[in-house]
Write an enzyme that holds these catalytic residues in place. Structure first.
Site, PDB file in Angstrom:
ATOM      1  N   ASP A 285      65.526  13.327  23.290  1.00 33.05           N
ATOM      2  CA  ASP A 285      66.633  12.387  23.372  1.00 33.05           C
ATOM      3  C   ASP A 285      66.103  11.089  24.008  1.00 33.05           C
ATOM      4  O   ASP A 285      64.963  11.021  24.478  1.00 33.05           O
ATOM      5  CB  ASP A 285      67.812  12.980  24.156  1.00 33.05           C
TER       6      ASP A 285
HETATM    7  C1  NOJ Z   1      71.461   9.440  23.216  1.00 27.91           C
HETATM    8  C2  NOJ Z   1      72.378  10.528  22.765  1.00 27.91           C
HETATM    9  O1  NOJ Z   1      72.417  11.551  23.728  1.00 27.91           O
HETATM   10  C3  NOJ Z   1      71.983  11.145  21.436  1.00 27.91           C
HETATM   11  O2  NOJ Z   1      73.003  12.006  21.022  1.00 27.91           O
HETATM   12  C4  NOJ Z   1      71.733  10.087  20.420  1.00 27.91           C
HETATM   13  O3  NOJ Z   1      71.393  10.673  19.181  1.00 27.91           O
HETATM   14  C5  NOJ Z   1      70.621   9.199  20.928  1.00 27.91           C
HETATM   15  N1  NOJ Z   1      71.028   8.556  22.162  1.00 27.91           N
HETATM   16  C6  NOJ Z   1      70.237   8.125  19.931  1.00 27.91           C
HETATM   17  O4  NOJ Z   1      71.231   7.192  19.821  1.00 27.91           O
END
Ligand code: NOJ
Length: 737
Positions: A285
């Site tokens: 993430d």
């Molecule tokens: C953080 C989020 O937790 C995740 O769900 C998302 O896909 C990513 N950012 C990318 O935007």
């Protein structure tokens, strides 16, 4: 063999513009792909390998610096905003100007639609209709791939038992069985029949794993999950994604039992690779690799890179610890090249499977929503609506005189679309749809408040006036889109701001009031509901939420959604979920236990939820009868059939979601009071009766024992075929050796 694919709306024979038409050479066999990867790996520098393991976020036009980086192989992936032309330009540079011509994989958060916005996933789960959910993901894939997106960071399959957590909106609720069905449906929808089709995109199951168990519902917070609970509940929908052929996973922000998910060898290597044999790749993430330092798990960026790579996080999102430290780690002998090659292999494998090396073309004619997409959005929104209360106020007779519509959420396209939208078009609000259905002159609109943060009551008078002038009042209440999703946890679950006061003022007028609640989570609204003749829970229903709500309110459609998550009476009951253990002192509302103080309950509120998992009303009535099993016992390894008659005893044809639950009375590890093992959405005409059958294999009863072995233990069981998680006639059976 030559395989020919036709995109949407392409006329065969138009030879100049063959958008959407690719002739792919013989589909590469898995062995071919591995050979190609071997050849590439042999030619790649360590820097190029680390580049493949790196993802940057990007938006707007490509800068010269970014172009140069792509030429140098600095990035394996880009994600974020931009136009189709910008994506195509970046890809062209990677394919034709970088040393080895390795394509980028373009990612994006396509969560519940791209141009066409479907209900938020928690709403989709309430439809209990995986096939329709699959169709919505197929449409999202088609629309997103049309702008050069190859990969979506979806589905989010985090089990959530705590509605304070804002991301409860993005997942499929509290139950592993239902969430697994949705998880598989989403993967099939996005990835289609073949990943290399121009209108397929790679899916990414996130956030692996346990993210939904954040302590106190606070986003990014710590989780403590015993291994058997992890395996029996939290891992299940991720495993379903694997079985459906998912291409990628995203490692989560949270720590699990002290070890961050993005540096967790147990979940990433042992479970995902060794046990499940996953052969796609894992992306972290957003900056989760670098966050290993803040977690207190890595001493510095170099240590973070080492731990994440070793654990099996193949691609780092946004932070640059791999790039900055990879070479030093290899030079120092801390990281061997084999581990790097393995990570790169997994990334390249997905790129090959997507057909990116072959210069994947865009599918044609997907620039906006089309009527098919809107029809699916309307149907899914309709099926997601859950009728929680109805004292005969719904459906509203079309002959009703005037209707007052109160509440800003009746006419807020952004809010009805919910958290995480793509490039939405064509949103129709409930106000617009009801005006269209009844005619402008019969609808009086008074927002009452400008938003949940509005502290002024100057709009109340007009709302009260509207109610006085009307024959029925529709109150649109709930949460704005910004109150759920990432970093949007709430400590209170009530309808935010002055909305409850507004509802009370309007209800005092004495006209029949119906609440339509739009929200990204279960909210608490006990007092409001008491003043309402009906309550319809609409989640954030997406682009066609307006027409869907209008059709249910006016009786053109019959509500059929059922809750995929338990609704508490008050935030103090959280976490509250249906598949809990019994305790040694189970509370009861009846019998001698009801008056016993020394039971697991509260002094100041009931232990039962406001609305249980699986609950939802219809305009019709369903009668369940003759529930039985095909035999009183089954041998380990065998199957039993359970059936019940379900009759529509009401006046309208309607869908009913029939649910099948089991409970093992005693096990080597105590078993939940109920566990969902099956469901069917059936359609019955008035007076029609059907026998609904569920086949249960003893494998379906398996759980992880204290030695972490998946076992079905013989013993006594109960089963229910029921309209929700708390009712139904019990069927006893036994599993024997
Ligand atoms: C953080 C989020 O937790 C995740 O769900 C998302 O896909 C990513 N950012 C990318 O935007």
């Amino acid at each position: 063999m030559i395989r020919t694919r036709f995109g949407n709306g392409i006329t065969f024979g138009v030879s100049v513009l063959i958008v959407g038409w690719t002739i792919a050479a013989t589909a590469a066999t898995p062995a071919d792909i591995e050979r190609k990867i071997d050849a590439l790996l042999a030619r790649m520098t360590l820097e190029e390998k680390l580049g493949q393991m790196s993802q940057a976020t990007t938006s707007g036009p490509l800068t010269d610096q970014r172009k140069e980086e792509i030429r140098k192989g600095r990035w394996g992936s880009l994600y974020g905003g931009g136009t189709a032309a910008q994506r195509a330009e970046a890809q062209q540079i990677a394919l034709t100007q970088s040393r080895l011509g390795i394509p980028l994989i373009y990612g994006q958060d396509v969560i519940h639609g791209f141009h066409t916005t479907f209900p938020i996933p928690l709403g989709q789960a309430a439809s209990w209709d995986p096939e329709l959910v699959r169709q919505s993901a197929r449409i999202a894939a088609r629309e997103a791939s049309g702008t050069g997106i190859h990969w979506t960071f979806s589905p989010m399959v985090d089990i959530a038992r705590d509605p304070r957590w804002g991301r409860v909106a993005e997942g499929y609720g509290e139950d592993p069985y239902l969430a697994s069905a949705m998880s598989a449906a989403m993967v099939r929808g996005y990835q289609g029949d073949s990943l290399d089709a121009p209108d397929s995109i790679a899916a990414c199951a996130k956030h692996y794993v346990g993210y939904g168990a954040a302590e106190a519902g606070r986003d990014y917070n710590t989780t403590w999950i015993p291994e058997n609970l992890l395996r029996d509940v939290y891992l299940k929908p991720f495993q379903a994604a694997k079985e459906a052929g998912i291409a990628t996973y995203m490692s989560a922000f949270n720590s699990i039992n002290g070890v961050p998910a993005s540096g967790n060898e147990f979940t990433l290597r042992q479970v995902l690779r060794n046990e499940w044999k996953f052969d796609g790749f894992v992306v972290s993430d957003y900056t989760a690799v670098h966050e290993l330092i803040a977690h207190g798990y890595a001493a510095d960026a170099r240590d973070a890179a080492l731990k994440a790579i070793r654990a099996g996080v193949n691609m780092e999102m946004v932070s640059t610890d791999y790039w900055d430290n990879g070479k030093a780690l290899v030079d120092a002998g801390q990281l061997d090249l084999k581990t790097i090659d393995e990570a790169v292999r997994e990334i390249l494998r997905v790129k090959f499977r997507l057909g990116l090396f072959d210069g994947r073309t865009l599918p044609g004619n997907v620039q906006g929503s089309n009527s098919e997409a809107l029809a699916v959005a309307k149907q899914l929104a309709t099926e997601s609506l859950v009728l929680l209360k109805n004292e005969g106020a719904l459906p509203l007779a079309k002959s009703v005189g005037k209707v007052a519509i109160v509440g800003f959420l009746a006419d807020s396209p952004t809010d009805q679309n919910g958290a995480w939208v793509g490039e939405p078009i064509g949103t129709v609000t409930p106000l617009t749809a009801i005006r269209q259905a009844l005619g402008e002159s019969r609808v009086i609109y008074a927002p009452g408040l400008r938003g949940s943060g509005d502290t002024r009551r100057d709009g109340f008078a007009a709302a009260v006036e509207a109610a006085r002038a009307a024959d029925a009042v529709l109150l649109f209440l709930g949460e704005e889109a910004s109150l759920s999703g990432e970093a949007s946890s709430r400590a209170h679950l009530d309808l935010p701001g002055l909305q409850e006061d507004l509802a009370a003022e309007v209800a005092k007028v004495g006209k029949p009031c119906i609440a339509v609640i739009l929200a990204g989570r279960p909210t608490t609204f006990h007092e409001v509901a008491a003043n309402m003749r009906a309550v319809l829970y609409a989640w954030h229903p997406g682009a066609m939420g307006g027409p869907a709500i209008a059709s249910v309110i006016l009786g053109d459609a019959v509500p059929s959604g059922k809750l995929a998550i338990t609704f508490p009476r008050t935030v103090g009951q959280v976490p509250i979920y249906y598949n809990h253990l019994n305790t040694g002192r189970p509370p009861s509302e009846t019998g001698p236990a009801a008056g016993d103080k020394y039971r697991s309950k509260y002094l100041d509120v009931s232990f039962t939820p406001e609305y249980p998992f699986g609950y939802g009303l219809s305009y019709s009535k369903f009668d369940y009868s003759r529930a039985r099993g095909s035999a009183p016992q089954v041998k380990l390894g065998g199957t039993l059939a359970f059936s019940a008659g379900v009759a529509n005893t009401g006046n309208v044809e309607a869908d009913e979601i029939v649910q099948f639950y089991t409970h093992q009375l005693a096990g080597s590890v105590a078993r939940p009071v109920r566990e969902l093992k099956g469901f069917q959405r059936i359609h019955l005409r008035p007076g029609e009766k059907r026998t609904v059958t569920f086949t249960l294999s003893t494998d379906d009863l398996a759980f992880y024992n204290s030695q972490m072995k998946l076992v079905t233990e013989p013993g006594a069981f109960e089963a229910w075929i029921a309209p929700d998680s708390v009712s139904g006639q019990e069927i006893d059976f036994a599993v024997v050796r």
